[in-house]
Motif scaffolding. Structure first.
Motif, PDB file in Angstrom:
ATOM      1  N   TYR A 146       0.831  -1.209   0.000  1.00 55.35           N
ATOM      2  CA  TYR A 146       0.000   0.000   0.000  1.00 55.35           C
ATOM      3  C   TYR A 146       0.862   1.254   0.000  1.00 55.35           C
ATOM      4  O   TYR A 146       0.599   2.204  -0.752  1.00 55.35           O
ATOM      5  CB  TYR A 146      -0.928  -0.008   1.216  1.00 55.35           C
ATOM      6  CG  TYR A 146      -1.782   1.222   1.331  1.00 55.35           C
ATOM      7  CD1 TYR A 146      -3.038   1.267   0.745  1.00 55.35           C
ATOM      8  CD2 TYR A 146      -1.336   2.359   2.014  1.00 55.35           C
ATOM      9  CE1 TYR A 146      -3.829   2.398   0.839  1.00 55.35           C
ATOM     10  CE2 TYR A 146      -2.115   3.493   2.105  1.00 55.35           C
ATOM     11  CZ  TYR A 146      -3.365   3.501   1.518  1.00 55.35           C
ATOM     12  OH  TYR A 146      -4.135   4.644   1.599  1.00 55.35           O
ATOM     13  N   CYS A 179      -0.341   2.762  -3.356  1.00 58.10           N
ATOM     14  CA  CYS A 179      -1.700   3.278  -3.149  1.00 58.10           C
ATOM     15  C   CYS A 179      -1.755   4.572  -2.344  1.00 58.10           C
ATOM     16  O   CYS A 179      -2.760   5.302  -2.410  1.00 58.10           O
ATOM     17  CB  CYS A 179      -2.561   2.228  -2.442  1.00 58.10           C
ATOM     18  SG  CYS A 179      -2.445   0.559  -3.127  1.00 58.10           S
ATOM     19  N   HIS A 184      -4.832   7.442  -1.983  1.00 57.04           N
ATOM     20  CA  HIS A 184      -5.732   7.128  -0.872  1.00 57.04           C
ATOM     21  C   HIS A 184      -5.221   7.606   0.479  1.00 57.04           C
ATOM     22  O   HIS A 184      -5.927   7.464   1.484  1.00 57.04           O
ATOM     23  CB  HIS A 184      -6.007   5.627  -0.828  1.00 57.04           C
ATOM     24  CG  HIS A 184      -6.757   5.121  -2.024  1.00 57.04           C
ATOM     25  ND1 HIS A 184      -8.093   5.393  -2.238  1.00 57.04           N
ATOM     26  CD2 HIS A 184      -6.351   4.387  -3.087  1.00 57.04           C
ATOM     27  CE1 HIS A 184      -8.478   4.831  -3.372  1.00 57.04           C
ATOM     28  NE2 HIS A 184      -7.441   4.232  -3.912  1.00 57.04           N
ATOM     29  N   VAL A 241      -8.541  -4.421  -7.207  1.00 59.27           N
ATOM     30  CA  VAL A 241      -7.142  -4.708  -7.520  1.00 59.27           C
ATOM     31  C   VAL A 241      -7.028  -5.991  -8.340  1.00 59.27           C
ATOM     32  O   VAL A 241      -6.209  -6.085  -9.261  1.00 59.27           O
ATOM     33  CB  VAL A 241      -6.318  -4.810  -6.221  1.00 59.27           C
ATOM     34  CG1 VAL A 241      -4.870  -5.176  -6.521  1.00 59.27           C
ATOM     35  CG2 VAL A 241      -6.371  -3.492  -5.455  1.00 59.27           C
ATOM     36  N   MET A 248      -7.727  -1.022 -10.257  1.00 56.83           N
ATOM     37  CA  MET A 248      -6.864  -0.233  -9.404  1.00 56.83           C
ATOM     38  C   MET A 248      -5.475  -0.869  -9.385  1.00 56.83           C
ATOM     39  O   MET A 248      -5.385  -2.105  -9.395  1.00 56.83           O
ATOM     40  CB  MET A 248      -7.417  -0.159  -7.968  1.00 56.83           C
ATOM     41  CG  MET A 248      -8.719   0.583  -7.853  1.00 56.83           C
ATOM     42  SD  MET A 248      -8.506   2.339  -8.173  1.00 56.83           S
ATOM     43  CE  MET A 248     -10.205   2.813  -8.469  1.00 56.83           C
ATOM     44  N   PRO A 249      -4.427  -0.103  -9.357  1.00 61.89           N
ATOM     45  CA  PRO A 249      -4.389   1.357  -9.393  1.00 61.89           C
ATOM     46  C   PRO A 249      -4.815   1.921 -10.752  1.00 61.89           C
ATOM     47  O   PRO A 249      -4.510   1.341 -11.795  1.00 61.89           O
ATOM     48  CB  PRO A 249      -2.916   1.674  -9.123  1.00 61.89           C
ATOM     49  CG  PRO A 249      -2.311   0.401  -8.602  1.00 61.89           C
ATOM     50  CD  PRO A 249      -3.093  -0.696  -9.206  1.00 61.89           C
TER      51      PRO A 249
END
Length: 249
Positions: free
Chosen positions: A38, A42, A46, A72, A77-78
């Motif tokens: 993450y 991400c 986010h 995902v 995503m991303p």
């Protein structure tokens, strides 16, 4: 002055519960791995601790691991850029990494989780599941995804995707979390058993049984659709031939 400041600080520290730092959240081994993923892929959109960044990405608190596994796992995503709708593409993470990301988001804020066990009914043991799944699909899904599961256009450049190559896990996660324009079908609207029946219908009837009849697969309605199309095309050709003959004569 110094004594007064020390006294005020001591009283505040003693009686204000919010003054104490919260204990650090204990994460599982899988969630720690997910946090590392993450933080590298991400966090820009986010935000720290998945709180969201205005104008970039929403908060992920409460979305659950099911939402992460869908978004995902399907490569939505991303996102490469902000668009009307995130389109499916090749995933950037494998299944193990996707589950680690989902576990991190799950432990961070909770939310819907994928169930355990088989998602597709055994038709030989329960043949009624296919019929019930077809009825539920036509009532709840066909208006957007089409009777044949081919998808359909929505407003403002958005669309309901086709279902011909969607895995049972992603079908369940989509119903559970309602990605993008799709409504959320909670367990109070569609029970877990009803979700499995819909997945059985999509997997067995729409994906495995490619054509209910006919040659050209026009809307998957069977040979009647092809008969109408051939009739219309044939009549049009005959009219032009008749006009050509009349012109020549």
């Amino acid at each position: 002055m110094l004594a007064a400041l020390a006294l005020a600080g001591g009283v505040y520290t003693a009686f204000a519960p919010g003054a104490f730092a919260d204990e650090p959240r204990q994460l599982s081994a899988a969630a720690i791995e997910g946090k590392q993923l993450y933080d590298t892929s991400c966090i820009t959109c986010h935000g720290r601790d998945a709180q969201g960044v205005e104008g970039r990405g929403p908060s992920l608190i409460g979305v659950g691991s099911a939402s992460v596994e869908f978004q995902v796992g399907t490569g939505r995503m991303p996102m490469t850029r902000q668009e009307a709708q995130a389109e499916e593409k090749k995933p950037q993470f494998d299944k193990a990494q996707t589950k680690q990301l989902g576990q991190y988001i799950q432990e961070l804020g909770g939310g819907p989780q994928m169930p355990t066990g088989e998602l597709v009914e055994d038709i030989e043991a329960n043949p009624e599941a296919l019929a019930r799944g077809g009825e539920l699909f036509r009532v709840n899904c066909a208006s957007c995804h089409g009777f044949g599961g081919g998808g359909g256009a929505l407003s403002s450049g958005k669309f309901a995707p086709g279902l011909h190559d969607v895995s049972p896990e992603h079908l369940y996660a989509a119903m559970l979390t309602g990605p993008q324009n799709m409504p959320v079908f909670g367990d109070n609207e569609l029970s877990p058993e009803e979700k499995r029946e819909i997945i059985t219908y999509v997997t067995v009837q729409l994906q495995d049984d490619k054509d209910p009849g006919g040659l050209f697969n026009l809307g998957r309605y069977g040979p009647a659709t092809e008969g109408v199309a051939i009739f219309m095309v044939g009549i049009t050709i005959l009219v032009f031939v008749a006009l050509w003959i009349a012109g020549k004569s």
